[in-house]
Design a protein around this motif. Structure first.
Motif, PDB file in Angstrom:
ATOM      1  N   ASP A   1      -6.243  -7.209  -8.415  1.00  0.00           N
ATOM      2  CA  ASP A   1      -4.926  -6.984  -9.008  1.00  0.00           C
ATOM      3  C   ASP A   1      -4.403  -5.568  -8.793  1.00  0.00           C
ATOM      4  N   THR A   2      -5.236  -4.675  -8.272  1.00  0.00           N
ATOM      5  CA  THR A   2      -4.793  -3.309  -7.988  1.00  0.00           C
ATOM      6  C   THR A   2      -3.984  -3.292  -6.698  1.00  0.00           C
ATOM      7  N   THR A   3      -2.782  -2.757  -6.753  1.00  0.00           N
ATOM      8  CA  THR A   3      -1.907  -2.686  -5.585  1.00  0.00           C
ATOM      9  C   THR A   3      -2.381  -1.587  -4.629  1.00  0.00           C
ATOM     10  N   LEU A   4      -2.468  -1.915  -3.357  1.00  0.00           N
ATOM     11  CA  LEU A   4      -2.823  -0.930  -2.333  1.00  0.00           C
ATOM     12  C   LEU A   4      -1.548  -0.371  -1.710  1.00  0.00           C
ATOM     13  N   SER A   5      -1.406   0.953  -1.740  1.00  0.00           N
ATOM     14  CA  SER A   5      -0.323   1.647  -1.042  1.00  0.00           C
ATOM     15  C   SER A   5      -0.950   2.586  -0.029  1.00  0.00           C
ATOM     16  N   THR A   6      -0.384   2.678   1.153  1.00  0.00           N
ATOM     17  CA  THR A   6      -0.967   3.511   2.202  1.00  0.00           C
ATOM     18  C   THR A   6       0.015   4.574   2.670  1.00  0.00           C
ATOM     19  N   GLN A   7      -0.544   5.688   3.132  1.00  0.00           N
ATOM     20  CA  GLN A   7       0.251   6.778   3.682  1.00  0.00           C
ATOM     21  C   GLN A   7      -0.454   7.311   4.922  1.00  0.00           C
ATOM     22  N   ILE A   8       0.309   7.535   5.991  1.00  0.00           N
ATOM     23  CA  ILE A   8      -0.257   7.964   7.265  1.00  0.00           C
ATOM     24  C   ILE A   8      -0.146   9.479   7.410  1.00  0.00           C
ATOM     25  N   PHE A   9      -1.232  10.115   7.866  1.00  0.00           N
ATOM     26  CA  PHE A   9      -1.261  11.549   8.126  1.00  0.00           C
ATOM     27  C   PHE A   9      -1.679  11.786   9.570  1.00  0.00           C
TER      28      PHE A   9
ATOM     29  N   LEU B   1       0.138  -0.935  15.713  1.00  0.00           N
ATOM     30  CA  LEU B   1       1.474  -1.471  15.972  1.00  0.00           C
ATOM     31  C   LEU B   1       2.263  -1.609  14.671  1.00  0.00           C
ATOM     32  N   ALA B   2       1.598  -2.071  13.621  1.00  0.00           N
ATOM     33  CA  ALA B   2       2.267  -2.225  12.330  1.00  0.00           C
ATOM     34  C   ALA B   2       2.672  -0.876  11.744  1.00  0.00           C
ATOM     35  N   ASP B   3       1.824   0.131  11.934  1.00  0.00           N
ATOM     36  CA  ASP B   3       2.080   1.458  11.351  1.00  0.00           C
ATOM     37  C   ASP B   3       3.101   2.264  12.145  1.00  0.00           C
ATOM     38  N   THR B   4       2.999   2.203  13.468  1.00  0.00           N
ATOM     39  CA  THR B   4       3.772   3.118  14.312  1.00  0.00           C
ATOM     40  C   THR B   4       4.785   2.426  15.205  1.00  0.00           C
TER      41      THR B   4
ATOM     42  N   LEU C   1      -3.701  14.962  -1.485  1.00  0.00           N
ATOM     43  CA  LEU C   1      -4.734  14.557  -2.436  1.00  0.00           C
ATOM     44  C   LEU C   1      -4.781  15.537  -3.608  1.00  0.00           C
ATOM     45  N   SER C   2      -4.750  16.832  -3.305  1.00  0.00           N
ATOM     46  CA  SER C   2      -4.823  17.858  -4.344  1.00  0.00           C
ATOM     47  C   SER C   2      -3.601  17.819  -5.253  1.00  0.00           C
ATOM     48  N   ALA C   3      -2.451  17.435  -4.688  1.00  0.00           N
ATOM     49  CA  ALA C   3      -1.213  17.365  -5.468  1.00  0.00           C
ATOM     50  C   ALA C   3      -1.111  16.073  -6.274  1.00  0.00           C
ATOM     51  N   GLY C   4      -2.067  15.160  -6.094  1.00  0.00           N
ATOM     52  CA  GLY C   4      -2.031  13.890  -6.808  1.00  0.00           C
ATOM     53  C   GLY C   4      -1.114  12.863  -6.186  1.00  0.00           C
ATOM     54  N   ALA C   5      -0.672  13.111  -4.933  1.00  0.00           N
ATOM     55  CA  ALA C   5       0.228  12.172  -4.263  1.00  0.00           C
ATOM     56  C   ALA C   5      -0.514  10.967  -3.710  1.00  0.00           C
ATOM     57  N   ILE C   6      -1.815  11.122  -3.448  1.00  0.00           N
ATOM     58  CA  ILE C   6      -2.672  10.010  -3.041  1.00  0.00           C
ATOM     59  C   ILE C   6      -3.957  10.100  -3.848  1.00  0.00           C
ATOM     60  N   ASP C   7      -4.713   9.005  -3.848  1.00  0.00           N
ATOM     61  CA  ASP C   7      -5.935   8.934  -4.650  1.00  0.00           C
ATOM     62  C   ASP C   7      -7.203   9.030  -3.813  1.00  0.00           C
ATOM     63  N   ALA C   8      -7.108   8.623  -2.562  1.00  0.00           N
ATOM     64  CA  ALA C   8      -8.266   8.624  -1.678  1.00  0.00           C
ATOM     65  C   ALA C   8      -7.772   8.795  -0.248  1.00  0.00           C
TER      66      ALA C   8
ATOM     67  N   GLU D   1      -2.685   0.872  -9.265  1.00  0.00           N
ATOM     68  CA  GLU D   1      -2.369   1.153  -7.865  1.00  0.00           C
ATOM     69  C   GLU D   1      -3.407   2.095  -7.275  1.00  0.00           C
ATOM     70  N   LEU D   2      -3.763   1.878  -6.032  1.00  0.00           N
ATOM     71  CA  LEU D   2      -4.594   2.806  -5.274  1.00  0.00           C
ATOM     72  C   LEU D   2      -3.781   3.283  -4.073  1.00  0.00           C
ATOM     73  N   ARG D   3      -3.573   4.596  -3.999  1.00  0.00           N
ATOM     74  CA  ARG D   3      -2.809   5.187  -2.902  1.00  0.00           C
ATOM     75  C   ARG D   3      -3.796   5.779  -1.899  1.00  0.00           C
ATOM     76  N   LEU D   4      -3.841   5.193  -0.710  1.00  0.00           N
ATOM     77  CA  LEU D   4      -4.848   5.524   0.291  1.00  0.00           C
ATOM     78  C   LEU D   4      -4.215   6.174   1.511  1.00  0.00           C
ATOM     79  N   GLY D   5      -4.760   7.313   1.914  1.00  0.00           N
ATOM     80  CA  GLY D   5      -4.286   7.987   3.116  1.00  0.00           C
ATOM     81  C   GLY D   5      -5.263   7.826   4.273  1.00  0.00           C
ATOM     82  N   TYR D   6      -4.730   7.774   5.488  1.00  0.00           N
ATOM     83  CA  TYR D   6      -5.569   7.729   6.683  1.00  0.00           C
ATOM     84  C   TYR D   6      -4.731   8.138   7.885  1.00  0.00           C
TER      85      TYR D   6
END
Length: 351
Positions: free
Chosen positions: A65-73, A274-277, A83-90, A36-41
């Motif tokens: 095959d790596t799952t993409l997960s996203t988080q909005i900031f 629109l998809a995010d918000t 990122l520092s807490a390891g909650a996201i990877d990039a 999994e790759l956890r990506l923030g933006y």
């Protein structure tokens, strides 16, 4: 050998074996790509490479095959904390939070692996403010204390002879405020202006009657300054270089698409917003925002020491060495495979 001595020796051997097995389990990562790759933006137009990369499927295709997960900031310091807490990877993030985490961790936390966006930030103000001389006693907002626009505003005010404080005092009061709240406060007349990234600068201009007092591009040689870069957790980069390479492949594809399809960019950006918000932006807002920025994989490494000096002068930045802030080796490998020119780290890391 006595029974007591034998028992003690057995316990020592068992403890040693347990310690060694534990060390081996934590020191040796799973080989190959991450599951999994956890990506923030941010849902900002300045993060369009992230928005388009998600919306057009560039990341998903490259990651395989790596799952993409996203988080909005909504601001850089919060993304850095995750990122520092390891909650996201990039994370797509502004330069100043990236520098802050690098210095505070003495280079251990994260590294910049690519650029994303330049330009797209401005100080917008109410009627009646026509020059820096009119700002005495005013209240100006920024997205968050210590974020890229916060540092830019405080640095500029210092250069204009004003004193600011991180507690809100000084000749000009700087109030770190969520961007959506800033728009409401400006419309209500509670604040006098704000130093903001796009699309918020354009929203205040088009929806609230603000005007631009300072386009940040005017403060930089040739108008180029980084607004968004791609930051990766160092241990994730160490453990999963293949996954970071795939992320960079998707990232370069997104930047290339944005530059090749300017007329389609508005619809693609709005589709992901629109998809995010659940809310899209008016086309005039996005179109105006896009006029004030460009998308590039070059992080403009040479500007970072300049920004750090400005942050220190404004009382926000910390002393520290930027050597190793960039690791552009995987980006340049992706570029070389496509026949592109390498991006320089300007002596501040790997190329």
């Amino acid at each position: 050998m006595t029974l007591k001595t034998t028992l003690r020796a057995s316990l020592v051997l068992a403890a040693s074996a347990l310690l060694l097995s534990g060390c081996a389990a934590t020191a040796i990562p799973e080989p190959g790509p991450a599951t999994e790759l956890r990506l923030g933006y941010f849902d900002n137009v300045t993060h369009a490479p992230a928005l388009v990369g998600v919306q057009k499927g560039f990341f998903t295709e490259a990651l395989g095959d790596t799952t993409l997960s996203t988080q909005i900031f909504s601001a850089g310091p919060a993304a850095v904390e995750a990122l520092s807490a390891g909650a996201i990877d990039a994370a797509y993030i502004g330069p100043n939070p990236a520098v802050n985490t690098f210095i505070q961790s003495r280079g251990a936390s994260a590294t910049i692996v690519a650029g994303a966006t330049t330009g797209g930030a401005a100080l917008v103000v109410r009627d009646g403010i026509r020059s820096a001389a009119d700002l005495a006693g005013t209240t100006l907002a920024t997205p968050q204390l210590g974020n890229t626009q916060d540092v830019a505003l405080r640095s500029w005010l210092t250069g204009e002879g004003y004193k600011t404080s991180i507690t809100g005092g000084g000749d000009v009061s700087v109030s770190p405020t969520d961007n959506s709240v800033t728009l409401s406060l400006f419309q209500a007349g509670t604040i006098d202006g704000a130093w903001l990234p796009e699309p918020w600068a354009s929203r205040l201009v088009l929806e609230a009657g603000a005007h631009v007092l300072v386009d940040e591009a005017s403060l930089w040689d040739q108008g180029d300054f980084p607004t968004t870069v791609l930051l990766v957790r160092k241990d994730f980069l160490r453990d999963h270089p293949d996954t970071v390479t795939a992320l960079l492949t998707g990232h370069t594809a997104s930047v290339a698409w944005l530059n090749a399809n300017p007329t389609e960019a508005t619809a693609a950006i709005n589709a992901e917003l629109l998809a995010d918000t659940g809310t899209a932006l008016p086309d005039p807002v996005i179109n105006r925002a896009l006029e004030h920025m460009r998308f590039t994989i070059d992080p403009l490494a040479a500007t970072f020491p300049v920004s750090l000096r400005a942050a220190r002068a404004a009382g926000i930045g910390k002393n520290g060495d930027l050597d190793g802030l960039f690791d552009l080796s995987l980006l340049n490998a992706v570029l070389a495979e496509a026949g592109g020119a390498p991006v320089p780290a300007e002596g501040l890391g790997r190329e």
